[in-house]
Design a protein around this motif. Structure first.
Motif, mmCIF file in Angstrom:
data_model
loop_
_atom_site.group_PDB
_atom_site.id
_atom_site.type_symbol
_atom_site.label_atom_id
_atom_site.label_comp_id
_atom_site.label_asym_id
_atom_site.label_seq_id
_atom_site.Cartn_x
_atom_site.Cartn_y
_atom_site.Cartn_z
ATOM 1 N N GLN A 182 -17.425 7.071 26.229
ATOM 2 C CA GLN A 182 -18.477 6.289 25.579
ATOM 3 C C GLN A 182 -18.553 6.669 24.107
ATOM 4 O O GLN A 182 -19.168 7.663 23.749
ATOM 5 C CB GLN A 182 -19.832 6.496 26.263
ATOM 6 N N GLN A 192 -20.222 1.297 24.463
ATOM 7 C CA GLN A 192 -19.513 0.692 25.583
ATOM 8 C C GLN A 192 -18.807 1.756 26.400
ATOM 9 O O GLN A 192 -18.090 2.604 25.864
ATOM 10 C CB GLN A 192 -18.500 -0.332 25.089
ATOM 11 N N MET A 193 -18.979 1.727 27.712
ATOM 12 C CA MET A 193 -18.298 2.650 28.609
ATOM 13 C C MET A 193 -16.879 2.120 28.832
ATOM 14 O O MET A 193 -16.705 1.009 29.340
ATOM 15 C CB MET A 193 -19.019 2.740 29.947
ATOM 16 N N LEU A 221 -27.273 -0.748 30.438
ATOM 17 C CA LEU A 221 -25.873 -1.166 30.479
ATOM 18 C C LEU A 221 -25.658 -2.153 31.610
ATOM 19 O O LEU A 221 -26.196 -1.999 32.710
ATOM 20 C CB LEU A 221 -24.966 0.043 30.706
ATOM 21 N N PHE A 271 -13.486 8.742 38.558
ATOM 22 C CA PHE A 271 -13.220 8.078 37.283
ATOM 23 C C PHE A 271 -13.629 8.985 36.120
ATOM 24 O O PHE A 271 -14.543 9.797 36.245
ATOM 25 C CB PHE A 271 -14.036 6.782 37.148
ATOM 26 N N TYR A 319 -15.316 -0.579 36.783
ATOM 27 C CA TYR A 319 -15.960 -1.781 36.278
ATOM 28 C C TYR A 319 -15.796 -1.896 34.769
ATOM 29 O O TYR A 319 -15.544 -0.910 34.088
ATOM 30 C CB TYR A 319 -17.450 -1.751 36.610
ATOM 31 N N ARG A 372 -8.462 6.803 36.452
ATOM 32 C CA ARG A 372 -9.083 6.801 37.776
ATOM 33 C C ARG A 372 -8.146 7.454 38.771
ATOM 34 O O ARG A 372 -6.930 7.506 38.561
ATOM 35 C CB ARG A 372 -9.401 5.383 38.209
ATOM 36 N N LEU A 389 -13.169 2.693 30.585
ATOM 37 C CA LEU A 389 -12.467 3.426 31.636
ATOM 38 C C LEU A 389 -11.233 4.109 31.045
ATOM 39 O O LEU A 389 -10.380 3.464 30.445
ATOM 40 C CB LEU A 389 -12.058 2.474 32.757
ATOM 41 N N GLY A 396 -12.253 0.185 43.466
ATOM 42 C CA GLY A 396 -11.534 1.380 43.059
ATOM 43 C C GLY A 396 -10.967 1.302 41.661
ATOM 44 O O GLY A 396 -10.548 2.323 41.105
ATOM 45 N N PHE A 442 -17.722 10.824 30.511
ATOM 46 C CA PHE A 442 -18.467 10.895 31.767
ATOM 47 C C PHE A 442 -17.508 10.856 32.944
ATOM 48 O O PHE A 442 -16.606 10.010 33.015
ATOM 49 C CB PHE A 442 -19.438 9.713 31.881
ATOM 50 N N PHE A 454 -17.753 -2.505 31.403
ATOM 51 C CA PHE A 454 -19.115 -2.391 30.901
ATOM 52 C C PHE A 454 -19.287 -3.136 29.584
ATOM 53 O O PHE A 454 -18.339 -3.280 28.802
ATOM 54 C CB PHE A 454 -19.466 -0.912 30.665
ATOM 55 N N GLY A 455 -20.515 -3.547 29.337
ATOM 56 C CA GLY A 455 -20.890 -4.042 28.017
ATOM 57 C C GLY A 455 -21.314 -2.890 27.127
ATOM 58 O O GLY A 455 -21.249 -1.717 27.534
ATOM 59 N N SER A 456 -21.749 -3.220 25.924
ATOM 60 C CA SER A 456 -22.161 -2.196 24.959
ATOM 61 C C SER A 456 -23.631 -1.835 25.069
ATOM 62 O O SER A 456 -24.121 -0.997 24.323
ATOM 63 C CB SER A 456 -21.851 -2.653 23.533
ATOM 64 N N GLY A 457 -24.329 -2.484 25.991
ATOM 65 C CA GLY A 457 -25.696 -2.093 26.274
ATOM 66 C C GLY A 457 -26.735 -2.621 25.309
ATOM 67 O O GLY A 457 -26.431 -3.104 24.213
ATOM 68 N N TYR A 459 -14.860 8.055 32.251
ATOM 69 C CA TYR A 459 -15.215 7.019 31.286
ATOM 70 C C TYR A 459 -15.462 7.673 29.932
ATOM 71 O O TYR A 459 -15.986 8.778 29.843
ATOM 72 C CB TYR A 459 -16.478 6.263 31.715
#
Lengths: 115, 114
Positions: free
Chosen positions: B39, B44-45, A91, B35, A104, B50, B47, A101, B91, A106-109, B37
């Motif tokens: 999936q 894709q993770m 990822l 946080f 981030y 938080r 958010l 804080g 997660f 993320f992409g889909s990996g 997350y």
């Protein structure tokens, strides 16, 4: 771009083969991260870039793993002489840099399978 | 290093019901970020929510809310009015304010059934 783009989505490599995984972060994002997610596990940190500088590579599991971001945008994670234990989802994540804080994006990996 | 523990590998809830996912963590720092997350199968993770440790008020985002118990080092996620689209791995993650790496738990697989 609108999101973090990773390619290829799937990669099957024969043991011993070299692979290159690409990450295209959100435009303007200074920070870029690579994570490795083994099957049934949470992601684990590999390396961190601020612009083109690799500030932390402490999570790279061996010297077969190498990451670069030469122009401070697109990044490539390279794995040499792949082994079965390298099979995982890789990822990529990015952020503006001053907003840790906020989390981030993320992409889909890339799902790497070493056979 | 901080550790994050999610003690529920799998959970199931019926549509429209409420479910709570547990997370505990270990740290000696007084301030930090937490946080949740999500999936989905797309990998894709995403958010979800938080929390900053110095804030007493529990974070809320629409149907998602947290129960942050700083003394107990607990950070649970409550999903109200569960929807089929909530089916995913969830997660919990920790970040030190002096660092940048997210430390993730092993995840909880949530299945929402009709």
């Amino acid at each position: 771009g609108a999101g973090v783009s990773q390619s290829p989505r799937y990669k099957v490599a024969k043991r011993g083969q070299d692979v290159a995984l690409r990450c295209d972060p959100i435009s303007g994002h200074v920070s870029l991260f690579w994570y490795q997610q083994a099957l049934g596990q949470g992601p684990e940190f590999l390396t961190y870039f601020q612009n083109e500088a690799q500030l932390d590579k402490s999570g790279l599991p061996s010297d077969r793993f190498f990451a670069e971001r030469p122009e401070g945008s697109v990044s490539t994670l390279k794995i040499q002489r792949t082994q079965q234990e390298d099979s995982a989802v890789y990822l990529c994540a990015s952020s503006f840099g001053g907003d840790r804080g906020r989390g981030y994006t993320f992409g889909s990996g890339t799902r790497l399978t070493v056979v | 290093a901080q550790t994050v523990t999610q003690s529920q590998p799998e959970m199931s809830v019926q549509e429209a019901e409420t479910v709570t996912l547990s997370c505990t963590y270990d740290t000696s720092e007084s301030n930090y970020y937490l946080f949740w997350y999500k999936q989905p199968p797309s990998r894709q993770m995403i958010l979800v929510i938080r929390q900053e440790a110095y804030k007493q008020q529990n974070a809320t985002e629409n149907r998602f809310s947290v129960n942050f118990q700083k003394a107990a080092k607990s950070f649970s996620l409550k999903i109200s009015d569960s929807q089929l689209g909530d089916t995913a791995m969830y997660f919990c993650a920790f970040m030190s304010p002096s660092g940048y790496a997210l430390n993730f738990g092993k995840g909880t697989s949530l299945l929402v059934t009709p």
